[in-house]
Design a protein around this motif. Structure first.
Motif, short mmCIF file in Angstrom:
data_model
loop_
_atom_site.label_atom_id
_atom_site.label_comp_id
_atom_site.label_asym_id
_atom_site.label_seq_id
_atom_site.Cartn_x
_atom_site.Cartn_y
_atom_site.Cartn_z
N GLN A 171 -2.67 -5.61 -0.06
CA GLN A 171 -2.56 -4.69 1.07
C GLN A 171 -3.93 -4.14 1.43
O GLN A 171 -4.78 -3.94 0.55
N VAL A 172 -4.13 -3.89 2.71
CA VAL A 172 -5.46 -3.47 3.18
C VAL A 172 -5.88 -2.12 2.62
O VAL A 172 -7.07 -1.82 2.53
N ASN A 173 -4.92 -1.28 2.24
CA ASN A 173 -5.28 0.05 1.73
C ASN A 173 -5.38 0.10 0.22
O ASN A 173 -5.59 1.17 -0.36
N TRP A 174 -5.23 -1.03 -0.45
CA TRP A 174 -5.40 -1.08 -1.90
C TRP A 174 -6.87 -1.20 -2.27
O TRP A 174 -7.61 -1.97 -1.63
N GLN A 175 -7.27 -0.51 -3.29
CA GLN A 175 -8.61 -0.67 -3.81
C GLN A 175 -8.63 -1.76 -4.89
O GLN A 175 -7.60 -2.07 -5.49
N GLY A 176 -9.80 -2.33 -5.12
CA GLY A 176 -9.92 -3.33 -6.16
C GLY A 176 -9.34 -4.67 -5.76
O GLY A 176 -9.20 -4.99 -4.58
N ASN A 177 -8.98 -5.46 -6.78
CA ASN A 177 -8.55 -6.84 -6.56
C ASN A 177 -7.07 -7.04 -6.89
O ASN A 177 -6.67 -8.14 -7.27
N ARG A 178 -6.28 -6.00 -6.74
CA ARG A 178 -4.87 -6.08 -7.11
C ARG A 178 -4.10 -6.94 -6.12
O ARG A 178 -4.24 -6.79 -4.90
N LEU A 179 -3.26 -7.82 -6.66
CA LEU A 179 -2.34 -8.63 -5.88
C LEU A 179 -0.92 -8.33 -6.33
O LEU A 179 -0.69 -7.95 -7.47
N SER A 180 0.02 -8.54 -5.42
CA SER A 180 1.42 -8.30 -5.77
C SER A 180 2.31 -9.13 -4.87
O SER A 180 1.86 -9.78 -3.92
N VAL A 181 3.60 -9.08 -5.17
CA VAL A 181 4.60 -9.66 -4.30
C VAL A 181 4.80 -8.70 -3.12
O VAL A 181 4.17 -7.66 -3.05
N PHE A 182 5.70 -9.02 -2.22
CA PHE A 182 5.77 -8.33 -0.93
C PHE A 182 6.99 -7.42 -0.84
O PHE A 182 8.06 -7.74 -1.35
N ALA A 183 6.80 -6.28 -0.17
CA ALA A 183 7.86 -5.28 -0.12
C ALA A 183 7.89 -4.60 1.24
O ALA A 183 6.91 -4.61 1.98
N GLY A 184 9.02 -3.98 1.54
CA GLY A 184 9.15 -3.21 2.77
C GLY A 184 10.46 -2.44 2.78
O GLY A 184 11.40 -2.78 2.06
N PHE A 185 10.51 -1.39 3.58
CA PHE A 185 11.71 -0.56 3.64
C PHE A 185 12.80 -1.20 4.49
O PHE A 185 12.52 -1.90 5.47
N VAL A 186 14.03 -0.95 4.11
CA VAL A 186 15.20 -1.41 4.86
C VAL A 186 15.36 -0.51 6.08
O VAL A 186 15.31 0.72 5.97
N GLU A 187 15.53 -1.11 7.24
CA GLU A 187 15.67 -0.34 8.47
C GLU A 187 17.15 -0.08 8.77
O GLU A 187 18.04 -0.74 8.24
N SER A 188 17.39 0.90 9.62
CA SER A 188 18.76 1.28 9.97
C SER A 188 19.52 0.08 10.54
O SER A 188 19.02 -0.63 11.41
#
Length: 287
Positions: A171-188
């Protein structure tokens, strides 16, 4: 490995906590314990952040300040927002160092304290509400509405391509070299599966051919429930949105192991469901 699928030992005593007298009696119990949290819902810990620091309740019971979390092996556990002493940490920092029972206590306390702090007024009439049910609800005398803590569901997804590689992003707002899988909020109006397809299309432009449920985890940052999935991508084509996701790439197991060993990338902490998803793929369990 943290297993959130097991039943919790924390008895939330739903059948009794409506009685303010019963809750007050628990507060006066000689073995009652109290966890203090600060204004950022960080809790006090012992040296090193390895265990929750809980103290014996030391003032008169106040139904508007003191939250009954439940009974643990018949021991009453309470939480309060108060000035803290010594080390404080949030759930993300030390969840992997806590026992299963301590994680249940910390997650419940952080979510409950944040809710009471941020939503003291009735959303229907605007009147100030009062705490009831030992802290598990609020009541509005203005319109007789009963309110409960809100949980925001979010999906988190491990995506695997036709070559059995895992997609990781930064993610663009993460510091360092951290990688992860992808997430997001459920919408109405969405189902969980619909949210999985939409979020993965928005973030990395990936179409999914198969979606499978993996597990869940409370994430009181401030009040989310992470619902884990793993999915098969129709192809290896990706395109990051550039706004939320700045980088994404496919990794084989060997490539991931090598880059981790070289310190070129890092992964989420072991306390997170993101880590569990990555590790399950590395162990060949997502089939």
């Amino acid at each position: 490995m943290i297993n959130w699928a097991m039943a919790s030992d924390l008895d939330r005593v739903d059948e009794h906590r409506r009685s303010a007298e019963w809750v007050a009696h628990l507060w006066r119990s000689p073995d009652a314990k109290l966890l203090k949290l600060d204004q950022q819902s960080r809790f006090t810990t012992n040296a090193g952040g390895s265990k929750l620091r809980m103290v014996k309740p030391f003032v008169e019971y106040d139904s508007q300040r003191h939250r009954l979390l439940g009974l643990l092996d018949e021991v009453p556990i309470f939480a309060v927002e108060a000035l803290t002493e010594g080390d404080v940490h949030d759930f993300r920092e030390v969840a992997h160092q806590l026992t299963d029972n301590e994680r249940d206590i910390a997650a419940t306390a952080a979510g409950m304290i944040n809710w009471h702090r941020s939503e003291p007024h009735c959303p229907r009439c605007g009147a100030e509400t009062r705490v009831i049910n030992g802290g598990y609800a609020r009541h509005c005398a203005g319109c007789d509405l009963e309110l409960f803590p809100r949980t925001d569901p979010a999906v988190i997804v491990a995506i695997i391509d036709p070559e059995d590689r895992l997609l990781l992003g930064h993610q663009v707002n993460w510091q360092g070299n951290r990688l992860s899988v992808f997430a997001g909020f459920v919408e109405s109006g969405e189902s969980l599966e619909q949210a999985v397809h939409r979020e993965m299309a928005e973030e990395v432009d990936v179409r999914l051919s198969e979606v499978n449920y993996f597990g869940s985890q409370p994430w009181p940052m401030p009040r989310s429930l992470m619902l884990g999935f793993w999915a098969r991508a129709e192809s290896s084509d990706i395109s990051v949105d550039g706004e939320e996701i700045g980088f994404a790439a496919w990794f084989s197991r060997d490539e991931l192991t090598q880059k981790l060993a070289a310190g070129e990338i890092s992964l989420p902490t072991k306390s997170s469901i993101a880590h569990r998803l990555v590790q399950a793929w590395r162990d060949g369990e997502l089939t």
